[in-house]
Motif scaffolding. Sequence first.
Motif, PDB file in Angstrom:
ATOM      1  N   LEU A 234       9.747   5.945 -35.994  1.00 40.17           N
ATOM      2  CA  LEU A 234      10.492   5.442 -37.150  1.00 40.17           C
ATOM      3  C   LEU A 234       9.994   4.057 -37.534  1.00 40.17           C
ATOM      4  O   LEU A 234       9.821   3.746 -38.721  1.00 40.17           O
ATOM      5  CB  LEU A 234      11.990   5.410 -36.849  1.00 40.17           C
ATOM      6  CG  LEU A 234      12.875   4.774 -37.930  1.00 40.17           C
ATOM      7  CD1 LEU A 234      12.715   5.493 -39.265  1.00 40.17           C
ATOM      8  CD2 LEU A 234      14.339   4.755 -37.494  1.00 40.17           C
ATOM      9  N   TYR A 237       6.741   4.479 -39.329  1.00 42.44           N
ATOM     10  CA  TYR A 237       6.957   4.971 -40.695  1.00 42.44           C
ATOM     11  C   TYR A 237       7.413   3.843 -41.615  1.00 42.44           C
ATOM     12  O   TYR A 237       6.890   3.668 -42.726  1.00 42.44           O
ATOM     13  CB  TYR A 237       7.992   6.092 -40.688  1.00 42.44           C
ATOM     14  CG  TYR A 237       8.608   6.351 -42.047  1.00 42.44           C
ATOM     15  CD1 TYR A 237       7.889   7.027 -43.031  1.00 42.44           C
ATOM     16  CD2 TYR A 237       9.892   5.886 -42.363  1.00 42.44           C
ATOM     17  CE1 TYR A 237       8.436   7.234 -44.290  1.00 42.44           C
ATOM     18  CE2 TYR A 237      10.438   6.089 -43.618  1.00 42.44           C
ATOM     19  CZ  TYR A 237       9.713   6.760 -44.579  1.00 42.44           C
ATOM     20  OH  TYR A 237      10.255   6.965 -45.820  1.00 42.44           O
ATOM     21  N   ARG A 238       8.393   3.051 -41.175  1.00 44.59           N
ATOM     22  CA  ARG A 238       8.943   1.993 -42.024  1.00 44.59           C
ATOM     23  C   ARG A 238       7.887   0.935 -42.347  1.00 44.59           C
ATOM     24  O   ARG A 238       7.873   0.366 -43.433  1.00 44.59           O
ATOM     25  CB  ARG A 238      10.139   1.341 -41.336  1.00 44.59           C
ATOM     26  CG  ARG A 238      11.325   2.266 -41.156  1.00 44.59           C
ATOM     27  CD  ARG A 238      12.453   1.554 -40.428  1.00 44.59           C
ATOM     28  NE  ARG A 238      13.045   0.518 -41.262  1.00 44.59           N
ATOM     29  CZ  ARG A 238      13.640  -0.575 -40.791  1.00 44.59           C
ATOM     30  NH1 ARG A 238      13.678  -0.789 -39.471  1.00 44.59           N
ATOM     31  NH2 ARG A 238      14.165  -1.456 -41.600  1.00 44.59           N
ATOM     32  N   GLU A 242       6.647   3.739 -45.646  1.00 44.15           N
ATOM     33  CA  GLU A 242       7.824   3.694 -46.501  1.00 44.15           C
ATOM     34  C   GLU A 242       7.546   2.845 -47.745  1.00 44.15           C
ATOM     35  O   GLU A 242       7.138   1.692 -47.654  1.00 44.15           O
ATOM     36  CB  GLU A 242       9.016   3.121 -45.743  1.00 44.15           C
ATOM     37  CG  GLU A 242      10.318   3.249 -46.512  1.00 44.15           C
ATOM     38  CD  GLU A 242      11.517   2.801 -45.681  1.00 44.15           C
ATOM     39  OE1 GLU A 242      12.579   3.427 -45.789  1.00 44.15           O
ATOM     40  OE2 GLU A 242      11.383   1.824 -44.909  1.00 44.15           O
ATOM     41  N   THR A 275       9.173  10.358 -47.818  1.00 44.07           N
ATOM     42  CA  THR A 275      10.432  10.142 -47.114  1.00 44.07           C
ATOM     43  C   THR A 275      10.198  10.320 -45.623  1.00 44.07           C
ATOM     44  O   THR A 275       9.153  10.826 -45.190  1.00 44.07           O
ATOM     45  CB  THR A 275      11.501  11.140 -47.585  1.00 44.07           C
ATOM     46  OG1 THR A 275      11.084  12.474 -47.224  1.00 44.07           O
ATOM     47  CG2 THR A 275      11.707  11.053 -49.090  1.00 44.07           C
ATOM     48  N   PHE A 276      11.178   9.920 -44.831  1.00 47.88           N
ATOM     49  CA  PHE A 276      11.035  10.076 -43.382  1.00 47.88           C
ATOM     50  C   PHE A 276      10.964  11.553 -43.002  1.00 47.88           C
ATOM     51  O   PHE A 276      10.196  11.927 -42.107  1.00 47.88           O
ATOM     52  CB  PHE A 276      12.202   9.407 -42.661  1.00 47.88           C
ATOM     53  CG  PHE A 276      12.115   9.494 -41.160  1.00 47.88           C
ATOM     54  CD1 PHE A 276      11.086   8.881 -40.473  1.00 47.88           C
ATOM     55  CD2 PHE A 276      13.051  10.214 -40.423  1.00 47.88           C
ATOM     56  CE1 PHE A 276      10.981   8.963 -39.094  1.00 47.88           C
ATOM     57  CE2 PHE A 276      12.969  10.295 -39.048  1.00 47.88           C
ATOM     58  CZ  PHE A 276      11.928   9.664 -38.371  1.00 47.88           C
ATOM     59  N   GLU A 277      11.712  12.390 -43.700  1.00 51.12           N
ATOM     60  CA  GLU A 277      11.680  13.829 -43.411  1.00 51.12           C
ATOM     61  C   GLU A 277      10.304  14.405 -43.716  1.00 51.12           C
ATOM     62  O   GLU A 277       9.779  15.234 -42.961  1.00 51.12           O
ATOM     63  CB  GLU A 277      12.765  14.530 -44.242  1.00 51.12           C
ATOM     64  CG  GLU A 277      12.966  16.003 -43.906  1.00 51.12           C
ATOM     65  CD  GLU A 277      12.170  16.923 -44.803  1.00 51.12           C
ATOM     66  OE1 GLU A 277      12.001  18.114 -44.458  1.00 51.12           O
ATOM     67  OE2 GLU A 277      11.691  16.448 -45.860  1.00 51.12           O
ATOM     68  N   PHE A 279       7.485  12.704 -43.626  1.00 52.76           N
ATOM     69  CA  PHE A 279       6.606  12.175 -42.584  1.00 52.76           C
ATOM     70  C   PHE A 279       6.726  12.991 -41.301  1.00 52.76           C
ATOM     71  O   PHE A 279       5.714  13.314 -40.656  1.00 52.76           O
ATOM     72  CB  PHE A 279       6.966  10.710 -42.319  1.00 52.76           C
ATOM     73  CG  PHE A 279       6.276  10.100 -41.128  1.00 52.76           C
ATOM     74  CD1 PHE A 279       4.904   9.972 -41.081  1.00 52.76           C
ATOM     75  CD2 PHE A 279       7.011   9.651 -40.032  1.00 52.76           C
ATOM     76  CE1 PHE A 279       4.264   9.407 -39.981  1.00 52.76           C
ATOM     77  CE2 PHE A 279       6.390   9.089 -38.939  1.00 52.76           C
ATOM     78  CZ  PHE A 279       5.009   8.972 -38.905  1.00 52.76           C
ATOM     79  N   VAL A 280       7.943  13.370 -40.929  1.00 53.10           N
ATOM     80  CA  VAL A 280       8.150  14.179 -39.733  1.00 53.10           C
ATOM     81  C   VAL A 280       7.483  15.544 -39.886  1.00 53.10           C
ATOM     82  O   VAL A 280       6.834  16.049 -38.954  1.00 53.10           O
ATOM     83  CB  VAL A 280       9.655  14.332 -39.439  1.00 53.10           C
ATOM     84  CG1 VAL A 280       9.891  15.398 -38.375  1.00 53.10           C
ATOM     85  CG2 VAL A 280      10.245  13.001 -38.989  1.00 53.10           C
ATOM     86  N   TRP A 297       1.526   6.288 -34.048  1.00 55.82           N
ATOM     87  CA  TRP A 297       2.510   7.320 -33.696  1.00 55.82           C
ATOM     88  C   TRP A 297       1.964   8.354 -32.719  1.00 55.82           C
ATOM     89  O   TRP A 297       2.556   9.395 -32.509  1.00 55.82           O
ATOM     90  CB  TRP A 297       3.059   8.005 -34.954  1.00 55.82           C
ATOM     91  CG  TRP A 297       2.027   8.428 -35.971  1.00 55.82           C
ATOM     92  CD1 TRP A 297       1.222   9.527 -35.936  1.00 55.82           C
ATOM     93  CD2 TRP A 297       1.728   7.744 -37.186  1.00 55.82           C
ATOM     94  NE1 TRP A 297       0.432   9.577 -37.045  1.00 55.82           N
ATOM     95  CE2 TRP A 297       0.719   8.499 -37.851  1.00 55.82           C
ATOM     96  CE3 TRP A 297       2.206   6.589 -37.802  1.00 55.82           C
ATOM     97  CZ2 TRP A 297       0.180   8.114 -39.078  1.00 55.82           C
ATOM     98  CZ3 TRP A 297       1.664   6.212 -39.024  1.00 55.82           C
ATOM     99  CH2 TRP A 297       0.668   6.972 -39.649  1.00 55.82           C
ATOM    100  N   SER A 361      14.396  -1.102 -36.224  1.00 58.39           N
ATOM    101  CA  SER A 361      14.490   0.346 -36.421  1.00 58.39           C
ATOM    102  C   SER A 361      15.617   0.966 -35.610  1.00 58.39           C
ATOM    103  O   SER A 361      16.255   1.926 -36.054  1.00 58.39           O
ATOM    104  CB  SER A 361      13.153   1.007 -36.068  1.00 58.39           C
ATOM    105  OG  SER A 361      12.142   0.600 -36.963  1.00 58.39           O
ATOM    106  N   TYR A 368      18.213   7.480 -40.749  1.00 62.28           N
ATOM    107  CA  TYR A 368      16.986   8.199 -41.085  1.00 62.28           C
ATOM    108  C   TYR A 368      16.996   9.622 -40.514  1.00 62.28           C
ATOM    109  O   TYR A 368      16.541  10.555 -41.180  1.00 62.28           O
ATOM    110  CB  TYR A 368      15.766   7.433 -40.568  1.00 62.28           C
ATOM    111  CG  TYR A 368      15.373   6.259 -41.424  1.00 62.28           C
ATOM    112  CD1 TYR A 368      14.429   6.379 -42.428  1.00 62.28           C
ATOM    113  CD2 TYR A 368      15.955   5.011 -41.233  1.00 62.28           C
ATOM    114  CE1 TYR A 368      14.066   5.292 -43.215  1.00 62.28           C
ATOM    115  CE2 TYR A 368      15.609   3.919 -42.007  1.00 62.28           C
ATOM    116  CZ  TYR A 368      14.658   4.065 -43.006  1.00 62.28           C
ATOM    117  OH  TYR A 368      14.304   2.989 -43.788  1.00 62.28           O
TER     118      TYR A 368
END
Length: 447
Positions: A234, A237-238, A242, A275-277, A279-280, A297, A361, A368
């Motif tokens: 996370l 990602y941020r 992001e 979005t974070f979703e 990215f996942v 990551w 985070s 998130y």
Amino acid sequence: MIIRLRYGRRLQTYLKIGACVLVGVCYFAFLYRESLNAYEHRERATAAELEADAAEPSKQQLKLKRQQMQRQRLLAQLQAAQAGTTGTNATGSSATAVAAPLPPASTLNPVYEYSEELHSSTERELQRRREHLAAVCERYKLQEKYPPNPWEFFVSPGHNNLVWCNVFKAASSTWMYYFNVLAGYDVKYLQRTETQPLELARKRFPRPELAELMELLPSALSFLFVRDPFERILSAYRNKLEGNRNTFYKALGTKIVHRFRNHSQGGPWPRCGPTFEEFVRFLIAEHGAGKRFDEHWAPIYSFCTPCSVNFTIIGKTETFQRDSEFIIRQAGLETLLLGLGKLPQRKQRRIGNQARSGIKSEAVVERYFADIDRSTLDQLLKIYRIDFELFDYDYRKYYDMVHPWSLEQSTAGTAAAAAAAAPATTSAAPAVAAAGASGSTQGSAAA
């Protein structure tokens, strides 16, 4: 007449020379006197400053004194609680002693008060971490699956063979700063330079060869710092993706948006970044395709290979100050690293890859993860589950944060309910409940 003139000229010459010598002597006497006056003035000023300091201590001195007294009080409480517990066990009394809180983490400064209690407690905790990691490595035979990877190791043979594996997004910026100090860079230069710390460090500490690393490790003080795996991704990602604010990762963010975003949703696209979703989902797809992850990551078990490299110390970001001080003292680097001046706040944010908001985070992780569903979490855990187990982090709490059903399952369930008649809906209710129970069981088994 001629003789008289000759003597007159010689006398004039002697007078001129004598006058020059006299002027020179007077000038040097004047300089000497002024030097003495300046020296006496400086001595008086220094004495006055010392008297003022002795009469009125500075705010920093008062702060350090308060911290020292607080540590002493906490240590005394801890010793009293331990003595009370021992006495209770000896007499068979049923009363329970209340454990006093441990002393707070130090702030990495030279007035840190070394204590045997703190040292022993830290040593026991680090030993427990090593034993836990070794047990998990043996359980899954990870030594055979992940051979040593020297790519992100830093080796400093001139400082008691200090070996560090740099785990990105796990408080690595501080130790990168320390290694640049060990490399001989001036602290003031590190505070003002715009060159990336990693680039500076690699000039003095090139990537080691595998044979060199394995030969050095048995006699080295080796360490790494770890973090909750999902907090770590996370944070990456941020900082990197992001809002598409990071220039280097903007192309990757745009690629993720084009690949995983539903275009019918509207909104700013793709300028706002993934979005974070999304990215996942990108991480899951890359892992499924067997592609190599970016170091920010990449799982630690494949990046620093802790099952194949017997690290002396496994530090955690949760106990970063305490663990860092323990490493510095074990390596005998107190005079070099303890008490270093801190970098400016702007510099800390830039080299530390901190979010622009300044919010950590771990404080927003629930917000998130609320955007992803349970099945996606199951797939993400397949990538990072080993890190959770190796370093003793709890992954089960994330199941309380995510959606219980995926978007596709929810849409299908709504369509089926609308198409069915009332009696059919009533009779189908047990079947839907059974399916839900089956899905929950399957998700728990996957977890």
